[in-house]
Design a protein around this motif. Sequence first.
Motif, PDB file in Angstrom:
ATOM      1  N   THR A 179      39.380  36.404 -81.274  1.00  0.00           N
ATOM      2  CA  THR A 179      40.641  37.015 -81.691  1.00  0.00           C
ATOM      3  C   THR A 179      41.576  37.174 -80.493  1.00  0.00           C
ATOM      4  OG1 THR A 179      39.678  39.216 -81.405  1.00  0.00           O
ATOM      5  CG2 THR A 179      39.594  38.255 -83.611  1.00  0.00           C
ATOM      6  N   ALA A 181      45.215  38.130 -81.335  1.00  0.00           N
ATOM      7  CA  ALA A 181      46.469  38.557 -81.962  1.00  0.00           C
ATOM      8  C   ALA A 181      47.352  37.359 -82.301  1.00  0.00           C
ATOM      9  CB  ALA A 181      47.206  39.558 -81.078  1.00  0.00           C
ATOM     10  N   THR A 200      40.473  42.399 -80.515  1.00  0.00           N
ATOM     11  CA  THR A 200      41.846  42.611 -80.978  1.00  0.00           C
ATOM     12  C   THR A 200      42.007  42.052 -82.376  1.00  0.00           C
ATOM     13  OG1 THR A 200      44.179  42.336 -80.390  1.00  0.00           O
ATOM     14  CG2 THR A 200      42.733  40.441 -80.003  1.00  0.00           C
ATOM     15  N   THR A 201      43.222  41.988 -82.862  1.00  0.00           N
ATOM     16  CA  THR A 201      43.481  41.563 -84.234  1.00  0.00           C
ATOM     17  C   THR A 201      43.690  40.053 -84.323  1.00  0.00           C
ATOM     18  OG1 THR A 201      45.847  41.936 -83.941  1.00  0.00           O
ATOM     19  CG2 THR A 201      44.532  43.790 -84.780  1.00  0.00           C
ATOM     20  N   THR A 203      45.332  36.969 -87.445  1.00  0.00           N
ATOM     21  CA  THR A 203      45.815  36.645 -88.783  1.00  0.00           C
ATOM     22  C   THR A 203      45.237  35.308 -89.202  1.00  0.00           C
ATOM     23  OG1 THR A 203      47.886  37.864 -88.475  1.00  0.00           O
ATOM     24  CG2 THR A 203      47.853  36.190 -90.196  1.00  0.00           C
ATOM     25  N   ASN A 222      33.988  39.018 -89.546  1.00  0.00           N
ATOM     26  CA  ASN A 222      34.741  39.659 -88.471  1.00  0.00           C
ATOM     27  C   ASN A 222      33.800  40.448 -87.566  1.00  0.00           C
ATOM     28  OD1 ASN A 222      36.621  40.743 -86.796  1.00  0.00           O
ATOM     29  ND2 ASN A 222      37.572  42.083 -88.323  1.00  0.00           N
ATOM     30  N   GLY A 226      38.717  44.542 -83.891  1.00  0.00           N
ATOM     31  CA  GLY A 226      40.040  44.601 -84.511  1.00  0.00           C
ATOM     32  C   GLY A 226      40.003  44.078 -85.928  1.00  0.00           C
ATOM     33  N   SER A 227      41.032  44.403 -86.712  1.00  0.00           N
ATOM     34  CA  SER A 227      41.108  43.966 -88.101  1.00  0.00           C
ATOM     35  C   SER A 227      41.688  42.555 -88.187  1.00  0.00           C
ATOM     36  CB  SER A 227      41.979  44.923 -88.916  1.00  0.00           C
ATOM     37  OG  SER A 227      41.405  46.211 -88.955  1.00  0.00           O
ATOM     38  N   THR A 229      43.862  40.119 -90.702  1.00  0.00           N
ATOM     39  CA  THR A 229      44.730  40.048 -91.871  1.00  0.00           C
ATOM     40  C   THR A 229      44.629  38.648 -92.459  1.00  0.00           C
ATOM     41  OG1 THR A 229      46.255  41.673 -90.922  1.00  0.00           O
ATOM     42  CG2 THR A 229      47.084  40.276 -92.704  1.00  0.00           C
ATOM     43  N   THR A 240      42.444  42.607 -96.057  1.00  0.00           N
ATOM     44  CA  THR A 240      42.262  42.893 -94.638  1.00  0.00           C
ATOM     45  C   THR A 240      40.770  43.043 -94.383  1.00  0.00           C
ATOM     46  OG1 THR A 240      44.402  44.002 -94.449  1.00  0.00           O
ATOM     47  CG2 THR A 240      42.763  44.486 -92.755  1.00  0.00           C
TER      48      THR A 240
END
Length: 457
Positions: A179, A181, A200-201, A203, A222, A226-227, A229, A240
């Motif tokens: 990840t 971002a 981190t996130t 998408t 995951n 971080g999440s 999306t 999510t």
Amino acid sequence: MASTYSALKIELIGTGEQSGTWGTTTNNNLGNDALGEAITGSADVAFSSADVTVTLTDTNASQAARNLRLNLTGTTGGARSLILGSGCQIEKLYLINNTCADAITVKNTTGTGIAVAAGKSMFVYNNGTNVVEAVTQFNGTIALASGVSGTLPIANGGTGATSLAAATIATQGYTTTATAATTTTLTVSSTQLQFFTGSTTQTVVLPVASTLTAGQRFEIHNNSSGSITVNSSGANLVATVLGNTTTVFTCILTSGTTAASWDADVQGFTTSLSVAQGGTGATSQTAYAVLAGGTTSTGAYQSIASVGTSGQVLTSNGAGALPTFQAAGGGFATGTRMSFQQTSAPTGWTKDTTAGINDSILRLVTGSVSSGGSVAFSTWAAQTASGATTLDTSQIPSHTHTYNYQPESGSSLGINTGYSGSVSPSGTTGATGGGGSHTHSLTQSLKYYDFIIASKD
């Protein structure tokens, strides 16, 4: 006219040429060195840690590039190319047998060519500008002999594996992404298993639904804190995926670009769901225990050390310490006296049944409390008249009654006063009355509510 040559370098004798020798030329054309090579011939092409180029020249003598089968031998020292050079830019079928240790790409001077894997044989076709696969489809059933060895690659319709477990992974595919971002866009050819690591996130954009088969799935694992999306191809949120969880996305509609084309199912957690993610941050709790917040705003929930006993209350021990169960204190000191509008004292209180308290009224004071009086409230309220009272002279306001008597002119009262002239006598009246007592009527039936007095145990 001099001889010319065909694309396969078959000598074409000119009219009137080679008188007396044309038979030899014709025999060579029809023999193993010309047409024989093109139809059934096989020639070795040796590699020595470099690419190899073969050519065709104007002669009906034996030439490797004219043979149907090219047997690739030698040491490659890595992936190599077999280049069909000068004179070879013609339409021709080849059977390539690669006995080398590395893949060899067969190509002409233009085009990308076809890679023949190490130890494999393959029909290829030179269309004059590029070398392509000669066979792209089989009809019917292909019977494989029991002695077949190796694995059939996915690209060739196989699994590339020798066991069911390995085949499952091979056909599903496995991709790991750190990840950052950023955005990861999946397509119809993306692997089914998508693993994300890091802190981190990220998408993820799912494939265009119209390119998929209904029921096709993608698993988003995951393993990042971080999440992630996950959006549809039309930028609509599908779900999510929280950190340390797995969600399976299944294509349920092969049209449209919205979230309606997808179904999302959470499959499981690899660790406890943190407080920041809406969980407790704990893997277990004490049975029946009350949960309290963690030592920080996002710390794992804590179980109260004890579940307490019947009647106990949960009592704060101040900041920095978990509350504990303690005996109910009620909030009133022992001996506190209060009034209650009920017949029996509440739990933890004792009713005062002192006889002097019964049938009394309350008096509010600003000083020390006391008690007094002797008439019960019910006795006082039952009175309908005041007590009898006989008025004496001292209770009557001071007063007089006067009278005047005027005799007629010339008359005499027969009183010798030694006074001559007319007289106007005066005095008081005589007493009258029974001298008894009297009362006044009363109405004292006041509205009331009964209260008891009880003291705290």
